[in-house]
Design a protein around this motif. Structure first.
Motif, PDB file in Angstrom:
ATOM      1  N   SER A 126      -5.719 -27.618  34.573  1.00 33.75           N
ATOM      2  CA  SER A 126      -5.503 -27.145  33.203  1.00 33.75           C
ATOM      3  C   SER A 126      -4.586 -28.135  32.472  1.00 33.75           C
ATOM      4  CB  SER A 126      -4.863 -25.760  33.243  1.00 33.75           C
ATOM      5  OG  SER A 126      -4.454 -25.362  31.961  1.00 33.75           O
ATOM      6  N   LYS A 182     -11.263 -30.382  24.441  1.00 38.33           N
ATOM      7  CA  LYS A 182     -10.794 -30.588  23.072  1.00 38.33           C
ATOM      8  C   LYS A 182     -10.415 -32.057  22.880  1.00 38.33           C
ATOM      9  CE  LYS A 182      -5.871 -29.344  23.623  1.00 38.33           C
ATOM     10  NZ  LYS A 182      -4.795 -28.445  23.144  1.00 38.33           N
ATOM     11  N   PRO A 226      -8.526 -27.555  28.069  1.00 39.76           N
ATOM     12  CA  PRO A 226      -7.538 -26.667  27.450  1.00 39.76           C
ATOM     13  C   PRO A 226      -6.635 -26.006  28.483  1.00 39.76           C
ATOM     14  CG  PRO A 226      -9.689 -26.341  26.456  1.00 39.76           C
ATOM     15  CD  PRO A 226      -9.895 -27.235  27.635  1.00 39.76           C
ATOM     16  N   GLU A 227      -5.360 -25.877  28.129  1.00 39.35           N
ATOM     17  CA  GLU A 227      -4.408 -25.241  29.034  1.00 39.35           C
ATOM     18  C   GLU A 227      -4.617 -23.734  29.065  1.00 39.35           C
ATOM     19  OE1 GLU A 227      -0.321 -26.527  28.627  1.00 39.35           O
ATOM     20  OE2 GLU A 227      -0.985 -28.300  27.534  1.00 39.35           O
TER      21      GLU A 227
END
Length: 280
Positions: free
Chosen positions: A244, A264, A277-278
């Motif tokens: 992540s 992203k 994405p985290e």
């Protein structure tokens, strides 16, 4: 022996088979390149025709001939510090972002695929040693993978032509390389030991499932050889392989935004990269 020719039907059969095995798709414009290498392998194996050779290719238990042909069919054009802005981005932006969220006891993992003859992963090592001030505080693991077994052997040997090293500053060349004869440079044993080279077919899920928990991936100028389906499949593999918040760098003519919506876009000062994405 009669002259060996590759018919349109033969080309179509091979193209479909090779695509299923490797994810690499040959357009009609590549016909001359493909035919030339097929005929070379047909002669080398002592096969009398494309049909005989294709039977060997499909049913040989060891898969040795498929690997040899794959080695012939893959193009390995590379040199040290190629698209250098992405290495600057590594030390100036991507790694600082990674370590913000990283436990100091966890190692940073970087994956170079396809690594070809080693110029890319060794460039990463040099950049870390020369320009990443936090290196002494972190354990970094670098994995370099390719489908071509011949280039992997060359990468492990670490012997390079003047053309491969022509963009390196003179002080870097002196520091990390030893001149071998008139036209070869060998990278130091320490740097050779710092990269783990692995053979990987990105189209084989039994192989790719072992590649996980990476923070940064360099996959430059591979996806241009794939069709849309294979590109999306590769994007999913890289997404699963990244932690992540991890980043992936593509070649200058490639865009993840046109392939997959999983990542992203991140615009750093040195380069545009793509981020998983985290998880909040």
């Amino acid at each position: 022996m009669a002259e060996i020719t590759i018919s349109q039907e033969d080309f179509n059969k091979f193209k479909e088979f090779f695509y299923r095995k490797t994810g690499i798709y040959f357009e009609e414009s590549k016909r001359y390149f493909v035919d030339k290498r097929l005929i070379e392998r047909i002669k080398e194996t002592g096969s009398e025709s494309f049909r005989d050779y294709f039977t060997l290719l499909r049913f040989q238990a060891s898969g040795e001939e498929l690997q040899k042909l794959t080695n012939c069919m893959t193009v390995n054009e590379t040199y040290f510090f190629r698209e250098e802005h992405q290495f600057k981005c590594l030390v100036n932006s991507m790694l600082p972002e990674i370590i913000k969220q990283k436990d100091r006891n966890k190692r940073i993992r970087i994956w170079s695929i396809p690594c070809s003859t080693g110029e890319e992963p060794y460039s990463i090592v040099i950049y870390l040693l020369e320009w990443w001030r936090d290196l002494e505080n972190w354990d970094v693991e670098i994995i370099a993978s390719d489908i071509d077994t011949e280039v992997l052997q060359k990468a492990k040997a670490g012997l390079f032509s003047p053309r491969s090293v022509q963009h390196l500053p003179a002080n870097i060349l002196r520091k990390y390389f030893e001149k071998k004869g008139n036209d070869l440079y060998q990278i130091s044993q320490d740097l050779r030991n710092s990269v783990e080279f692995t053979r990987l077919n990105l189209n084989d899920p039994t192989e790719t499932k072992a590649y996980r928990n990476f923070d940064i991936i360099y996959c430059r100028n591979l996806l241009i050889y794939f069709d849309d389906i294979s590109r999306r499949h590769a994007a999913e593999i890289f997404f699963d392989a990244l932690n992540s918040g991890g980043f992936i760098c593509l070649g200058h003519s490639e865009s993840m935004s046109r392939i997959s919506s999983l990542f992203k876009v991140v615009k750093f000062p040195d380069a545009i990269v793509y981020q998983k994405p985290e998880v909040l």
